[in-house]
Design a protein around this motif. Structure first.
Motif, PDB file in Angstrom:
ATOM      1  N   LEU A  90     -11.513  -2.236 -71.717  1.00 50.92           N
ATOM      2  CA  LEU A  90     -11.944  -0.878 -71.427  1.00 50.92           C
ATOM      3  C   LEU A  90     -10.941  -0.144 -70.548  1.00 50.92           C
ATOM      4  O   LEU A  90     -10.848   1.082 -70.582  1.00 50.92           O
ATOM      5  N   LEU A  91     -10.185  -0.880 -69.747  1.00 55.63           N
ATOM      6  CA  LEU A  91      -9.148  -0.310 -68.880  1.00 55.63           C
ATOM      7  C   LEU A  91      -9.703   0.811 -67.999  1.00 55.63           C
ATOM      8  O   LEU A  91      -9.112   1.884 -67.865  1.00 55.63           O
ATOM      9  N   ILE A  92     -10.879   0.551 -67.395  1.00 53.32           N
ATOM     10  CA  ILE A  92     -11.520   1.525 -66.519  1.00 53.32           C
ATOM     11  C   ILE A  92     -11.693   0.925 -65.130  1.00 53.32           C
ATOM     12  O   ILE A  92     -12.134  -0.213 -64.984  1.00 53.32           O
ATOM     13  N   ASN A  93     -11.354   1.713 -64.111  1.00 50.95           N
ATOM     14  CA  ASN A  93     -11.510   1.297 -62.724  1.00 50.95           C
ATOM     15  C   ASN A  93     -12.394   2.309 -62.008  1.00 50.95           C
ATOM     16  O   ASN A  93     -12.010   3.469 -61.820  1.00 50.95           O
ATOM     17  N   VAL A  94     -13.586   1.887 -61.631  1.00 50.74           N
ATOM     18  CA  VAL A  94     -14.510   2.764 -60.917  1.00 50.74           C
ATOM     19  C   VAL A  94     -14.077   2.829 -59.453  1.00 50.74           C
ATOM     20  O   VAL A  94     -14.151   1.836 -58.736  1.00 50.74           O
ATOM     21  N   ILE A  95     -13.614   4.005 -59.013  1.00 47.19           N
ATOM     22  CA  ILE A  95     -13.118   4.141 -57.635  1.00 47.19           C
ATOM     23  C   ILE A  95     -14.184   4.672 -56.683  1.00 47.19           C
ATOM     24  O   ILE A  95     -13.976   4.683 -55.462  1.00 47.19           O
TER      25      ILE A  95
ATOM     26  N   GLY B 218     -20.631  -3.728 -55.847  1.00 47.66           N
ATOM     27  CA  GLY B 218     -19.317  -3.812 -55.213  1.00 47.66           C
ATOM     28  C   GLY B 218     -18.537  -2.513 -55.155  1.00 47.66           C
ATOM     29  O   GLY B 218     -17.439  -2.475 -54.604  1.00 47.66           O
ATOM     30  N   LYS B 219     -19.096  -1.441 -55.711  1.00 47.19           N
ATOM     31  CA  LYS B 219     -18.417  -0.145 -55.707  1.00 47.19           C
ATOM     32  C   LYS B 219     -19.100   0.783 -54.703  1.00 47.19           C
ATOM     33  O   LYS B 219     -20.327   0.868 -54.645  1.00 47.19           O
ATOM     34  N   LYS B 220     -18.311   1.509 -53.937  1.00 48.24           N
ATOM     35  CA  LYS B 220     -18.817   2.308 -52.827  1.00 48.24           C
ATOM     36  C   LYS B 220     -19.302   3.686 -53.271  1.00 48.24           C
ATOM     37  O   LYS B 220     -18.693   4.329 -54.119  1.00 48.24           O
ATOM     38  N   ILE B 221     -20.428   4.097 -52.682  1.00 48.97           N
ATOM     39  CA  ILE B 221     -20.909   5.473 -52.866  1.00 48.97           C
ATOM     40  C   ILE B 221     -20.115   6.347 -51.899  1.00 48.97           C
ATOM     41  O   ILE B 221     -20.221   6.197 -50.678  1.00 48.97           O
ATOM     42  N   ILE B 222     -19.327   7.248 -52.434  1.00 45.99           N
ATOM     43  CA  ILE B 222     -18.350   7.970 -51.616  1.00 45.99           C
ATOM     44  C   ILE B 222     -18.745   9.408 -51.292  1.00 45.99           C
ATOM     45  O   ILE B 222     -18.060  10.072 -50.508  1.00 45.99           O
TER      46      ILE B 222
ATOM     47  N   TYR C  50     -10.156  12.492 -54.177  1.00 46.58           N
ATOM     48  CA  TYR C  50      -9.904  11.204 -54.839  1.00 46.58           C
ATOM     49  C   TYR C  50      -9.086  11.333 -56.131  1.00 46.58           C
ATOM     50  O   TYR C  50      -8.548  10.334 -56.611  1.00 46.58           O
ATOM     51  N   ASN C  51      -9.032  12.534 -56.676  1.00 44.44           N
ATOM     52  CA  ASN C  51      -8.219  12.814 -57.868  1.00 44.44           C
ATOM     53  C   ASN C  51      -8.446  11.802 -58.999  1.00 44.44           C
ATOM     54  O   ASN C  51      -7.491  11.181 -59.506  1.00 44.44           O
ATOM     55  N   PRO C  52      -9.693  11.635 -59.446  1.00 44.55           N
ATOM     56  CA  PRO C  52      -9.947  10.712 -60.572  1.00 44.55           C
ATOM     57  C   PRO C  52      -9.448  11.305 -61.877  1.00 44.55           C
ATOM     58  O   PRO C  52      -9.307  12.520 -62.013  1.00 44.55           O
ATOM     59  N   GLU C  53      -9.191  10.438 -62.833  1.00 44.03           N
ATOM     60  CA  GLU C  53      -8.752  10.903 -64.149  1.00 44.03           C
ATOM     61  C   GLU C  53      -9.926  11.271 -65.044  1.00 44.03           C
ATOM     62  O   GLU C  53      -9.790  12.091 -65.949  1.00 44.03           O
ATOM     63  N   GLU C  54     -11.078  10.660 -64.789  1.00 42.39           N
ATOM     64  CA  GLU C  54     -12.268  10.964 -65.575  1.00 42.39           C
ATOM     65  C   GLU C  54     -13.511  10.851 -64.696  1.00 42.39           C
ATOM     66  O   GLU C  54     -13.497  10.191 -63.650  1.00 42.39           O
ATOM     67  N   VAL C  55     -14.565  11.505 -65.147  1.00 43.73           N
ATOM     68  CA  VAL C  55     -15.863  11.439 -64.471  1.00 43.73           C
ATOM     69  C   VAL C  55     -16.900  10.969 -65.488  1.00 43.73           C
ATOM     70  O   VAL C  55     -16.986  11.508 -66.593  1.00 43.73           O
ATOM     71  N   ILE C  56     -17.689   9.974 -65.108  1.00 37.74           N
ATOM     72  CA  ILE C  56     -18.761   9.468 -65.968  1.00 37.74           C
ATOM     73  C   ILE C  56     -20.097   9.862 -65.361  1.00 37.74           C
ATOM     74  O   ILE C  56     -20.358   9.567 -64.183  1.00 37.74           O
ATOM     75  N   ILE C  57     -20.935  10.530 -66.130  1.00 41.52           N
ATOM     76  CA  ILE C  57     -22.243  10.967 -65.654  1.00 41.52           C
ATOM     77  C   ILE C  57     -23.318  10.057 -66.244  1.00 41.52           C
ATOM     78  O   ILE C  57     -23.449   9.940 -67.466  1.00 41.52           O
ATOM     79  N   THR C  58     -24.077   9.405 -65.356  1.00 37.03           N
ATOM     80  CA  THR C  58     -25.125   8.477 -65.801  1.00 37.03           C
ATOM     81  C   THR C  58     -26.515   9.038 -65.555  1.00 37.03           C
ATOM     82  O   THR C  58     -27.505   8.329 -65.733  1.00 37.03           O
ATOM     83  N   LEU C  59     -26.606  10.280 -65.151  1.00 33.83           N
ATOM     84  CA  LEU C  59     -27.909  10.896 -64.898  1.00 33.83           C
ATOM     85  C   LEU C  59     -28.663  11.095 -66.209  1.00 33.83           C
ATOM     86  O   LEU C  59     -28.044  11.339 -67.250  1.00 33.83           O
ATOM     87  N   ASN C  60     -29.993  11.033 -66.150  1.00 31.63           N
ATOM     88  CA  ASN C  60     -30.770  11.337 -67.352  1.00 31.63           C
ATOM     89  C   ASN C  60     -30.794  12.840 -67.581  1.00 31.63           C
ATOM     90  O   ASN C  60     -30.313  13.619 -66.750  1.00 31.63           O
ATOM     91  N   SER C  61     -31.338  13.272 -68.680  1.00 30.93           N
ATOM     92  CA  SER C  61     -31.214  14.660 -69.109  1.00 30.93           C
ATOM     93  C   SER C  61     -31.794  15.665 -68.120  1.00 30.93           C
ATOM     94  O   SER C  61     -31.188  16.702 -67.851  1.00 30.93           O
ATOM     95  N   ASP C  62     -32.967  15.365 -67.523  1.00 27.26           N
ATOM     96  CA  ASP C  62     -33.571  16.333 -66.613  1.00 27.26           C
ATOM     97  C   ASP C  62     -32.781  16.473 -65.320  1.00 27.26           C
ATOM     98  O   ASP C  62     -32.577  17.568 -64.811  1.00 27.26           O
ATOM     99  N   LYS C  63     -32.273  15.337 -64.802  1.00 30.00           N
ATOM    100  CA  LYS C  63     -31.461  15.406 -63.589  1.00 30.00           C
ATOM    101  C   LYS C  63     -30.106  16.043 -63.871  1.00 30.00           C
ATOM    102  O   LYS C  63     -29.543  16.729 -63.035  1.00 30.00           O
ATOM    103  N   PHE C  64     -29.598  15.807 -65.081  1.00 32.43           N
ATOM    104  CA  PHE C  64     -28.309  16.376 -65.430  1.00 32.43           C
ATOM    105  C   PHE C  64     -28.389  17.899 -65.527  1.00 32.43           C
ATOM    106  O   PHE C  64     -27.487  18.620 -65.128  1.00 32.43           O
TER     107      PHE C  64
END
Length: 229
Positions: free
Chosen positions: A172-177, A193-197, A210-224
């Motif tokens: 997957l070559l993904i690093n959650v920062i 093991g990943k910090k809430i920043i 933090y200048n991430p290359e991508e953002v992943i949204i895991t919220l459900n539809s109503d919260k999103f």
């Protein structure tokens, strides 16, 4: 993905081609020189100047590449699972060995029927050895390749699954920062093991910091929908 590249797929095909050539050449030489009652080195020299021998090994190589390709062995999931590789191998090897044995008779390179078993075993050994080396080489490469830095928005079960998946699947070559939450009290805590920043209400500031290359949204539809507002 490592194996999406056409160049990498061609490399995989070349390795399969070479493996097939080595396997059938090994079997024929073994029979010509070692298994006969009166082994003669001239038999090997005769074989090396036999045009049909080269037709055989080249055609065999192309047959195996075609069989692997028809079994979708060259897609982006290549060399991610040793068990998947072996499943494809056994299917391809049985069909490929039957075709090779048929070609031996068509081209007039006579070997006894008992050699069919040796050819089958040889193909299994050569291909499974090659696949094992390629899988571990690919895993090493993926593990040490540059990964895409991402931030995950949300702290629920989906976030945990994504983090676990990225830790297990090197391809997957993904690093959650970092992880963003709605609750300020959770900032600084760890999820798998990943910090809430930070808080995703301050997304612009977090992205700048933090200048991430991508953002992943895991919220459900109503919260999103609330988040978008």
């Amino acid at each position: 993905m490592l194996w999406e590249s056409k160049i990498n797929n061609r490399i995989a095909k070349v390795f399969d081609f070479i493996t097939s050539v080595l396997s059938i050449t090994f079997v024929i030489i073994l029979w010509k020189y070692l298994w006969r009652d009166n082994p003669n080195q001239d038999d090997i020299l005769e074989l090396l100047f036999n045009r049909n021998f080269y037709i055989l090994v080249l055609f065999s190589g192309f047959v195996f590449v075609y069989l692997y390709d028809s079994n979708k062995a060259y897609n982006f999931k290549r060399f991610t699972s040793l068990s998947n590789e072996f499943k494809i191998c056994f299917k391809v090897i049985i069909i490929g060995t039957l075709i090779e044995f048929f070609l031996l008779y068509v081209l007039g390179i006579y070997i006894p029927r008992s050699i069919f078993l040796l050819l089958l075993v040889s193909n299994i050994f050569f291909f499974l050895s090659q696949k094992t080396l390629m899988v571990y080489a690919a895993k090493y490469y993926r593990k040490h390749s540059r990964k895409i830095n991402v931030i995950v928005i949300g702290t629920g079960g989906r976030t945990k699954k994504i983090i676990n998946l990225t830790e297990r699947k090197y391809d997957l070559l993904i690093n959650v920062i970092g992880i963003l939450t709605k609750d300020d009290e959770k900032i600084g805590n760890l999820i798998e093991g990943k910090k809430i920043i930070g808080n995703y209400s301050n997304l612009a500031e977090v992205l700048k910091k933090y200048n991430p290359e991508e953002v992943i949204i895991t919220l459900n539809s109503d919260k999103f929908s609330t988040f978008k507002e």
